[in-house]
Design an enzyme around this catalytic site. Structure first.
Site, PDB file in Angstrom:
ATOM      1  N   LYS A  27       0.852  -1.180   0.000  1.00 15.92           N
ATOM      2  CA  LYS A  27       0.000   0.000   0.000  1.00 15.92           C
ATOM      3  C   LYS A  27       0.891   1.234   0.000  1.00 15.92           C
ATOM      4  O   LYS A  27       1.433   1.645   1.030  1.00 15.92           O
ATOM      5  CB  LYS A  27      -0.912   0.038   1.233  1.00 15.92           C
ATOM      6  CG  LYS A  27      -2.043   1.032   1.018  1.00 15.92           C
ATOM      7  CD  LYS A  27      -2.416   1.831   2.245  1.00 15.92           C
ATOM      8  CE  LYS A  27      -1.769   3.141   2.460  1.00 15.92           C
ATOM      9  NZ  LYS A  27      -1.979   4.195   1.496  1.00 15.92           N
ATOM     10  N   GLU A  50       9.429   1.573  10.726  1.00 15.35           N
ATOM     11  CA  GLU A  50      10.452   2.600  10.487  1.00 15.35           C
ATOM     12  C   GLU A  50       9.751   3.943  10.624  1.00 15.35           C
ATOM     13  O   GLU A  50       8.990   4.335   9.737  1.00 15.35           O
ATOM     14  CB  GLU A  50      11.026   2.466   9.071  1.00 15.35           C
ATOM     15  CG  GLU A  50      11.761   1.178   8.805  1.00 15.35           C
ATOM     16  CD  GLU A  50      13.100   1.085   9.511  1.00 15.35           C
ATOM     17  OE1 GLU A  50      13.587   2.114  10.023  1.00 15.35           O
ATOM     18  OE2 GLU A  50      13.645  -0.020   9.557  1.00 15.35           O
ATOM     19  N   CYS A  85      13.739  11.023   6.412  1.00 14.69           N
ATOM     20  CA  CYS A  85      13.611  10.654   7.827  1.00 14.69           C
ATOM     21  C   CYS A  85      14.915  10.884   8.572  1.00 14.69           C
ATOM     22  O   CYS A  85      14.909  11.160   9.765  1.00 14.69           O
ATOM     23  CB  CYS A  85      13.174   9.205   7.941  1.00 14.69           C
ATOM     24  SG  CYS A  85      14.237   8.101   6.992  1.00 14.69           S
ATOM     25  N   GLU A 112       9.751  16.725  14.249  1.00 20.74           N
ATOM     26  CA  GLU A 112      10.158  16.512  12.866  1.00 20.74           C
ATOM     27  C   GLU A 112       9.380  17.469  11.956  1.00 20.74           C
ATOM     28  O   GLU A 112       8.171  17.348  11.813  1.00 20.74           O
ATOM     29  CB  GLU A 112       9.840  15.061  12.502  1.00 20.74           C
ATOM     30  CG  GLU A 112      10.404  14.624  11.196  1.00 20.74           C
ATOM     31  CD  GLU A 112      10.027  13.183  10.877  1.00 20.74           C
ATOM     32  OE1 GLU A 112       8.883  12.773  11.147  1.00 20.74           O
ATOM     33  OE2 GLU A 112      10.876  12.471  10.322  1.00 20.74           O
TER      34      GLU A 112
HETATM   35  P1  NAD Z   1       2.247   8.852   7.255  1.00 23.12           P
HETATM   36  O1  NAD Z   1       2.413   8.164   8.564  1.00 23.12           O
HETATM   37  O2  NAD Z   1       1.273   9.949   7.152  1.00 23.12           O
HETATM   38  O3  NAD Z   1       1.821   7.811   6.118  1.00 23.12           O
HETATM   39  C1  NAD Z   1       2.608   6.692   5.800  1.00 23.12           C
HETATM   40  C2  NAD Z   1       1.728   5.624   5.210  1.00 23.12           C
HETATM   41  O4  NAD Z   1       0.809   5.180   6.200  1.00 23.12           O
HETATM   42  C3  NAD Z   1       0.876   6.085   4.019  1.00 23.12           C
HETATM   43  O5  NAD Z   1       0.842   5.070   3.052  1.00 23.12           O
HETATM   44  C4  NAD Z   1      -0.500   6.281   4.651  1.00 23.12           C
HETATM   45  O6  NAD Z   1      -1.552   6.121   3.737  1.00 23.12           O
HETATM   46  C5  NAD Z   1      -0.511   5.174   5.685  1.00 23.12           C
HETATM   47  N1  NAD Z   1      -1.453   5.364   6.788  1.00 23.12           N
HETATM   48  C6  NAD Z   1      -1.972   6.524   7.262  1.00 23.12           C
HETATM   49  N2  NAD Z   1      -2.839   6.265   8.282  1.00 23.12           N
HETATM   50  C7  NAD Z   1      -2.850   4.929   8.453  1.00 23.12           C
HETATM   51  C8  NAD Z   1      -3.530   4.056   9.355  1.00 23.12           C
HETATM   52  N3  NAD Z   1      -4.381   4.507  10.282  1.00 23.12           N
HETATM   53  N4  NAD Z   1      -3.300   2.729   9.269  1.00 23.12           N
HETATM   54  C9  NAD Z   1      -2.431   2.234   8.366  1.00 23.12           C
HETATM   55  N5  NAD Z   1      -1.766   3.010   7.470  1.00 23.12           N
HETATM   56  C10 NAD Z   1      -1.968   4.349   7.517  1.00 23.12           C
HETATM   57  O7  NAD Z   1       3.707   9.307   6.813  1.00 23.12           O
HETATM   58  P2  NAD Z   1       4.117  10.150   5.529  1.00 23.12           P
HETATM   59  O8  NAD Z   1       3.694  11.567   5.771  1.00 23.12           O
HETATM   60  O9  NAD Z   1       3.661   9.462   4.292  1.00 23.12           O
HETATM   61  O10 NAD Z   1       5.711  10.020   5.585  1.00 23.12           O
HETATM   62  C11 NAD Z   1       6.528  10.842   6.340  1.00 23.12           C
HETATM   63  C12 NAD Z   1       6.990  10.131   7.593  1.00 23.12           C
HETATM   64  O11 NAD Z   1       7.666   8.922   7.241  1.00 23.12           O
HETATM   65  C13 NAD Z   1       8.002  10.945   8.365  1.00 23.12           C
HETATM   66  O12 NAD Z   1       7.686  10.913   9.733  1.00 23.12           O
HETATM   67  C14 NAD Z   1       9.321  10.209   8.097  1.00 23.12           C
HETATM   68  O13 NAD Z   1      10.292  10.385   9.093  1.00 23.12           O
HETATM   69  C15 NAD Z   1       8.871   8.806   7.997  1.00 23.12           C
HETATM   70  N6  NAD Z   1       9.870   8.005   7.282  1.00 23.12           N
HETATM   71  C16 NAD Z   1      10.686   7.170   8.001  1.00 23.12           C
HETATM   72  C17 NAD Z   1      11.686   6.438   7.360  1.00 23.12           C
HETATM   73  C18 NAD Z   1      12.606   5.522   8.130  1.00 23.12           C
HETATM   74  O14 NAD Z   1      13.376   4.800   7.501  1.00 23.12           O
HETATM   75  N7  NAD Z   1      12.580   5.507   9.446  1.00 23.12           N
HETATM   76  C19 NAD Z   1      11.832   6.555   5.974  1.00 23.12           C
HETATM   77  C20 NAD Z   1      10.988   7.410   5.274  1.00 23.12           C
HETATM   78  C21 NAD Z   1      10.002   8.136   5.941  1.00 23.12           C
END
Ligand code: NAD
Length: 496
Positions: free
Chosen positions: A180, A255, A289, A390
């Protein structure tokens, strides 16, 4: 492919390319100018359930999990080869979706092909381990088996890279998958799904469902037919997923976010540290991230370093990701831009000093998209939100520190623990500080480096488990101990 062509795409469930049941679609917008780049299905829980059912059957009935590992490896290697073949198309799709420079997208695609090749290479290397049993005439062996059906939820900042960190090891281990992608950046995940089909992955093994996190993502996290949920994204979503995954005590790989200190000691190579301080945070407009958004500089060089940083920041060229002269693209969406603006407001109210940026650019070319000027704050303190939270945008905060102990103590005073870096020429300090920092990755005299051979993941609230490296494959396996008694002697415990 022109950057302005509107593509119509479908999603992939049980070996079929399909629309959402309701016919609903999502417009995928180009962050450069907010134009519609593509239209994709917008599915809900029902389509997610069907994909889970397909992945369950493909796992339980095979042949994928029971194939010789070397045979699976050949398919995974072929996916990597197809990524090499389609590198330019994939890179352009990634730039269209995220706004990042196409040069950066090409590097991402090289990493993606490398990930499939690496995990293909590992797939047939672990034949289990014979262990010494304490009983005579017995034997014991420990084997790894695929964990089962995996839900894989990825974010928008590195859409295909993050999806590949999950997909390649899952396939190599013999798992089946429902991907997804983020609802705003699905294009390269759709394309890799096409490549999986072309490479010969059997129907049902890889499914891609497009839709909202609160529907499709929540279904994957809650379903009792999913054995493992792998998630990359924000910390609040991660906590929600932990709660949802408790339904059947799923395995979890998380992550999450980071607020990553980059510490410059006064004996550092000044120019090198300066260069990497810029790269550390303004690469992909800070939407990484592991961005070094939290710079800490020792007194003796603080003022000179921040002055030089400001001068360099003012020269960063913003523009279209497809233009070779562009150094930094837009942020991902209008909502995200508003979040960055809010943090800049908060920082000023908390007393940080704005040195440059802090606004949208005035260049007429950049008005339609979601651009924000690279922004520098100094006079920041540990307890400010701009230091602790962040921002995930082109904003760097600078703190001044006096001693090594103070630097380590400040750097560790965060709920996050993803990555940290520091700059010094002192070998004893390198030893002390790299051990004292509580982060999953520590860079010494470098920043933001990762590669497929090394594990990646966070201490503290930055996550659970590790991706990449050997550990990245082990996440997708269960460990089984098989014990055999060869003596065939009765115990005579009862009925003596
Ligand atoms: P997000 O948490 O808003 O969304 C990530 C994913 O989760 C999307 O596909 C979204 O549709 C899904 N999602 C949202 N609500 C959900 C729920 N209730 N249940 C299941 N899935 C759900 O994050 P984002 O804004 O897309 O990405 C940015 C974040 O990702 C930042 O905090 C960044 O630090 C983190 N990130 C971490 C790493 C790492 O390696 N640690 C790498 C890349 C990004």
């Amino acid at each position: 492919m022109s950057a302005r062509e509107v593509m119509e795409k479908k999603m992939f469930v049980d070996g079929q390319w399909v629309d959402a049941d309701s016919g609903a679609i999502t417009d995928i917008l180009d962050p450069y100018d907010a134009s519609v780049a593509a239209r994709v299905p917008h599915a809900g829980r029902e389509e997610a359930r069907r994909a889970i059912g397909a992945a369950r059957r493909a796992f339980d009935q095979g042949p994928w999990p029971h194939m010789a590992a070397s045979e699976r490896a050949a398919v995974v290697r072929r996916i990597g080869d197809l990524v090499v073949r389609d590198r330019e198309e994939l890179a352009r799709l990634e730039t269209l979706d995220t706004g990042k420079t196409v040069e950066e997208s090409r590097w991402d695609m090289d990493d993606v092909s490398g990930i499939f090749h690496y995990f293909a290479g590992l797939a047939d290397k672990d034949g289990g381990e014979v262990i010494e049993s304490p009983m005579p005439d017995t034997s014991s062996v420990v084997v790894r088996e695929p964990v089962g059906v995996c839900g894989q939820i990825s974010p928008w900042n590195y859409p295909l890279l993050q999806a590949s960190w999950k997909l390649a090891p899952a396939l190599a281990a013999g798992c089946t998958v429902i991907m997804k992608p983020s609802e705003i950046t699905p294009l390269t995940t759709i394309k890799i799904t096409e490549l999986c089909e072309e490479a010969g992955v059997p129907a049902g093994v890889v499914n891609t469902v497009l839709g909202a996190g609160s529907q499709v993502g929540a279904e994957l996290s809650e379903s009792e037919d999913v054995d493992l949920i792998s998630f990359t994204g924000g910390i609040d979503t991660g906590k929600r997923i932990i709660r949802a995954a408790s339904t059947n005590v799923k395995k979890m790989a998380l992550e999450l976010g980071g607020k990553n200190p980059n510490i410059v000691f006064d004996d550092a190579d000044f120019e090198l540290a300066l260069d990497h301080a810029l790269n550390g945070v303004f690469f992909h407009a800070g939407q990484i991230c592991s961005a070094g958004a939290r710079l800490m500089v020792q007194d003796a060089i603080h003022d000179e370093f921040v002055d030089a940083l400001e001068a360099r920041i003012r020269n960063i060229r913003l523009g279209c990701g497809f233009d070779d002269k562009t150094e930094m693209g837009p942020v991902i969406s209008a909502e995200h831009l508003a979040k960055v603006e809010e943090y800049v407001d908060v920082a000023q109210k908390e007393g940080a000093r704005l040195r440059c940026g802090g606004a949208r650019p005035t260049d007429p070319e950049l008005q339609k998209g979601w651009f924000y000027l690279p922004t520098l704050f100094d006079r920041c303190e540990n307890d400010m939100r701009i230091v602790q939270e962040e921002v995930f945008g082109p904003v760097i905060s600078v703190e001044r520190f006096h001693t090594e102990e103070e630097a380590v103590q400040r750097a560790n005073a965060t709920v996050y623990g993803l990555s940290a870096g520091f700059w010094t020429r002192d070998p004893d300090r390198i030893h002390r500080v790299s051990r004292a920092l509580r982060f999953g990755t520590v860079w010494v005299n470098d920043f933001n480096v990762y590669f497929v051979q090394a594990p990646w993941g966070g201490y503290k609230q930055s996550g659970l488990g590790r991706e990449l490296g050997r550990m990245g494959l082990e996440e997708y396996t269960e460990v089984k101990h098989i014990y055999q008694n060869h003596a065939n002697k009765p115990l005579h415990w009862f009925g003596k």
